[in-house]
Design a protein around this motif. Structure first.
Motif, PDB file in Angstrom:
ATOM      1  N   ASP A  28       0.964  -1.236   0.039  1.00  0.00           N
ATOM      2  CA  ASP A  28       0.214   0.432   0.155  1.00  0.00           C
ATOM      3  C   ASP A  28       0.584   1.452  -0.247  1.00  0.00           C
ATOM      4  O   ASP A  28       0.559   2.244   1.107  1.00  0.00           O
ATOM      5  N   PRO A  29       1.501   1.558  -1.130  1.00  0.00           N
ATOM      6  CA  PRO A  29       2.655   2.905  -1.327  1.00  0.00           C
ATOM      7  C   PRO A  29       1.571   4.032  -1.232  1.00  0.00           C
ATOM      8  O   PRO A  29       1.034   3.703  -2.083  1.00  0.00           O
ATOM      9  N   LEU A  30       2.120   4.874  -0.871  1.00  0.00           N
ATOM     10  CA  LEU A  30       1.471   6.028  -0.844  1.00  0.00           C
ATOM     11  C   LEU A  30       2.225   7.002  -2.850  1.00  0.00           C
ATOM     12  O   LEU A  30       3.181   6.054  -3.221  1.00  0.00           O
ATOM     13  N   ARG A  31       1.620   8.054  -3.034  1.00  0.00           N
ATOM     14  CA  ARG A  31       1.883   8.313  -4.611  1.00  0.00           C
ATOM     15  C   ARG A  31       3.007   8.449  -4.897  1.00  0.00           C
ATOM     16  O   ARG A  31       4.084   8.222  -5.785  1.00  0.00           O
ATOM     17  N   GLU A  32       4.013   9.299  -3.886  1.00  0.00           N
ATOM     18  CA  GLU A  32       5.141   9.694  -5.046  1.00  0.00           C
ATOM     19  C   GLU A  32       5.827   8.698  -3.936  1.00  0.00           C
ATOM     20  O   GLU A  32       6.163   7.823  -3.200  1.00  0.00           O
ATOM     21  N   THR A  33       7.039   8.308  -5.208  1.00  0.00           N
ATOM     22  CA  THR A  33       7.819   6.676  -4.588  1.00  0.00           C
ATOM     23  C   THR A  33       9.614   6.948  -4.340  1.00  0.00           C
ATOM     24  O   THR A  33       9.542   5.869  -4.055  1.00  0.00           O
ATOM     25  N   GLN A  34       9.486   8.410  -4.312  1.00  0.00           N
ATOM     26  CA  GLN A  34      11.227   8.465  -4.079  1.00  0.00           C
ATOM     27  C   GLN A  34      11.295   8.220  -2.989  1.00  0.00           C
ATOM     28  O   GLN A  34      12.118   7.488  -2.640  1.00  0.00           O
ATOM     29  N   PRO A  35      10.540   8.178  -1.840  1.00  0.00           N
ATOM     30  CA  PRO A  35      10.815   7.712  -0.437  1.00  0.00           C
ATOM     31  C   PRO A  35      11.461   5.700  -0.425  1.00  0.00           C
ATOM     32  O   PRO A  35      12.317   5.560   0.845  1.00  0.00           O
ATOM     33  N   TYR A  36      10.323   5.815  -1.104  1.00  0.00           N
ATOM     34  CA  TYR A  36      10.617   3.937  -1.370  1.00  0.00           C
ATOM     35  C   TYR A  36      11.460   3.448  -2.315  1.00  0.00           C
ATOM     36  O   TYR A  36      12.565   2.659  -1.883  1.00  0.00           O
ATOM     37  N   LEU A  37      11.919   4.108  -2.982  1.00  0.00           N
ATOM     38  CA  LEU A  37      12.957   4.301  -3.934  1.00  0.00           C
ATOM     39  C   LEU A  37      14.363   4.063  -3.177  1.00  0.00           C
ATOM     40  O   LEU A  37      15.665   3.626  -3.309  1.00  0.00           O
ATOM     41  N   ASP A  38      14.248   5.686  -2.062  1.00  0.00           N
ATOM     42  CA  ASP A  38      15.744   5.779  -1.439  1.00  0.00           C
ATOM     43  C   ASP A  38      15.863   4.345  -0.221  1.00  0.00           C
ATOM     44  O   ASP A  38      16.877   3.746  -0.613  1.00  0.00           O
ATOM     45  N   ARG A  39      14.779   4.061  -0.276  1.00  0.00           N
ATOM     46  CA  ARG A  39      14.882   3.248   0.763  1.00  0.00           C
ATOM     47  C   ARG A  39      16.249   1.576  -0.142  1.00  0.00           C
ATOM     48  O   ARG A  39      16.599   0.600   0.668  1.00  0.00           O
ATOM     49  N   ILE A  40      14.920   1.235  -0.777  1.00  0.00           N
ATOM     50  CA  ILE A  40      15.951   0.360  -2.222  1.00  0.00           C
ATOM     51  C   ILE A  40      17.359   0.526  -2.395  1.00  0.00           C
ATOM     52  O   ILE A  40      17.935  -0.183  -1.470  1.00  0.00           O
ATOM     53  N   GLU A  41      17.702   1.952  -2.856  1.00  0.00           N
ATOM     54  CA  GLU A  41      19.055   1.349  -3.041  1.00  0.00           C
ATOM     55  C   GLU A  41      19.315   1.758  -1.632  1.00  0.00           C
ATOM     56  O   GLU A  41      20.464   1.254  -1.573  1.00  0.00           O
ATOM     57  N   ARG A  42      19.301   2.204  -0.486  1.00  0.00           N
ATOM     58  CA  ARG A  42      20.130   2.787   0.972  1.00  0.00           C
ATOM     59  C   ARG A  42      20.415   0.724   1.412  1.00  0.00           C
ATOM     60  O   ARG A  42      21.931   0.270   1.635  1.00  0.00           O
ATOM     61  N   ASP A  43      19.587   0.268   1.213  1.00  0.00           N
ATOM     62  CA  ASP A  43      19.357  -1.450   1.448  1.00  0.00           C
ATOM     63  C   ASP A  43      20.084  -2.261   0.396  1.00  0.00           C
ATOM     64  O   ASP A  43      20.135  -3.487   0.618  1.00  0.00           O
TER      65      ASP A  43
END
Length: 471
Positions: A28-43
């Motif tokens: 259930d992600p929110l509309r803006e995707t950058q916070p999720y992309l940042d986590r994926i890159e971080r991990d």
């Protein structure tokens, strides 16, 4: 294994980021995707699946943009009919993420496609359940939102929800963690806790809808009792989540377009655009562009925009605090308001410096109100929720909740003066701006609202006279 709850307070919404052995899933992600992309890159992980618990009504999900940016598959539960490529899972279907598994539990009732996702850990133990809008902390999902789509009554949907909870959710072990999609403040339920995490055992013990020996008839009666009409934008958000929508980045580009004072004036005069001023209510009261509607970004901004503007296709031009344009556009996009024509460059100060016409709100403080008002003679409008009004209110005040302003505004006598307040000034300024934009100037708004009034000796009561409840 890692589970992160990403909670967004203004929407009372929880998204979930899960990783295991180099792979990830997001629920259930929110509309803006950058916070999720940042986590994926971080991990340093690969996003494998995007799980949607149902077609959301109160916000626009980020599933499409996130899938496009990562290649991850979108997953819905049984009976879902998305109009884009997605996996429509079968009941009990299992998806693997690294060393863990996600099991689909079809739990219709809130909507027909509603599904709960059970996380099974590396040791094969049921660890957590992502319950979407099926089970909240202290409540369950309202069964009235999907009536038209399902071709069923809210009572029939509530009956399905009763069996989903008892046959699929309550059979899980007491120590299984419950991660819901919403908490207190969301319009998707009526009795949600401020807590955002619990366990199955705790919910069996404390959630009114899960109590032992509850009959189906009792359940149906209790979960359908006292439901307020859903906000008008809910159906439009469902359609966007089901059919698709404009990329968030495109919406951001539109909203971040700076408009000069001259351009702003031309657009305002030549189009049906709504002027949305998102500044603090105190600043707005002192001066604003005529016909502006004030919904402050520092508050329950997106839900009130959705509830009061209602039509997500309404063209909007923005007046924001300088530097908060991106935040404002982002929060509007979360509830589907994509038709943005830009923002006033330099904010309200630019308008003022250009010598353009300015309007103000007649606002007084609580002490001034005490001096001017007379119990039994002055008309006082309390625009808080009915539950707030019932708890305590000024003697002889009328209850007219802000959420219903488009109904009760038709009954206002423009020749009769009234005082108006909410709890702290946020909602009453929204109401004041709407009233004034429609030609009403026969009111005085109270700064600080009931919180300030309660510090005076103005008579108050919890006695509720039904003739004073004007919905």
């Amino acid at each position: 294994m890692q589970i992160e709850q990403i909670y967004t307070g203004c929407l009372a919404q929880g998204a979930y980021y899960i990783t295991s052995n180099g792979e990830a899933a997001i629920i259930d992600p929110l509309r803006e995707t950058q916070p999720y992309l940042d986590r994926i890159e971080r991990d340093g992980v690969k996003l494998k699946y995007i799980f949607e618990t149902h077609f959301h009504a109160d916000f626009v999900s980020g599933h499409l943009d996130l899938s496009k940016e990562t290649g991850a598959a979108i997953v819905y539960g049984p009976t879902a009919k998305p109009e884009f490529d997605a996996i429509v899972a079968t009941d009990n279907q299992i998806f693997e993420i690294g060393n863990i598994k996600i099991k689909v539990l079809h739990t219709p009732g809130h909507t027909m496609e509603s599904s709960t996702y059970l996380l099974v850990d590396e040791n094969g133990k049921d660890h957590a359940v992502f319950s979407g809008d099926t089970l909240f902390i202290g409540d369950v999902g309202r069964p009235d939102l999907a009536q038209k789509a399902a071709g069923m009554t809210q009572e029939q949907l509530a009956g399905l929800l009763f069996h989903s909870l008892r046959d699929k959710v309550m059979t899980l072990a007491d120590d299984v963690i419950v991660y819901p999609a919403h908490g207190a403040g969301s319009a998707c339920g009526k009795n949600m806790s401020k807590e955002t995490v619990s366990t199955i055992g705790n919910q069996k013990a404390t959630n009114y809808a899960l109590r032992a020996n509850m009959t189906e008839a009792e359940f149906i009666n209790e979960v359908t009792d006292g439901l307020l009409p859903p906000p008008a934008y809910f159906g439009m958000n469902v359609a966007m989540n089901k059919k698709g929508y404009t990329s968030f980045e495109n919406v951001l580009d539109l909203g971040l377009k700076g408009i000069s004072v001259a351009e702003f004036e031309t657009i305002a005069e030549s189009t049906a655009a709504l002027i949305l001023d998102t500044r603090n209510n105190s600043d707005f009261a002192k001066g604003f562009i005529p016909q502006s509607i004030n919904i402050g970004v520092d508050g329950d901004f997106a839900p009130w925009v959705g509830a009061l503007i209602a039509d997500v296709k309404q063209p909007i031009i923005l007046v924001t605090e300088v530097g908060r344009e991106k935040e404002t556009v982002t929060r509007l996009s979360r509830v589907g308001f994509d038709h943005l024509l830009g923002h006033l460059e330099g904010g309200f100060e630019a308008w003022k410096k250009a010598g353009k016409e300015i309007d103000t709100i007649n606002r007084i403080n609580a002490d001034q109100f005490k001096t001017l008002m007379k119990i039994g003679e002055s008309k006082i409008i309390d625009i808080r929720k009915e539950s707030e009004y019932s708890a305590e209110h000024i003697e002889d005040a009328y209850s007219k909740p802000l959420a219903n302003i488009n109904d009760w505004i038709k009954d206002i006598d423009p020749k009769e003066h009234f005082f108006m307040h909410c709890a702290g000034g946020y909602r009453s300024m929204i109401a004041a701006s709407i009233l004034q934009s429609r030609g009403f100037r026969n009111f005085t708004e109270i700064e600080g609202g009931f919180n300030a009034i309660a510090k005076t000796d103005i008579p108050r009561t919890d006695f509720v006279c039904q003739s004073k409840i004007l919905k």
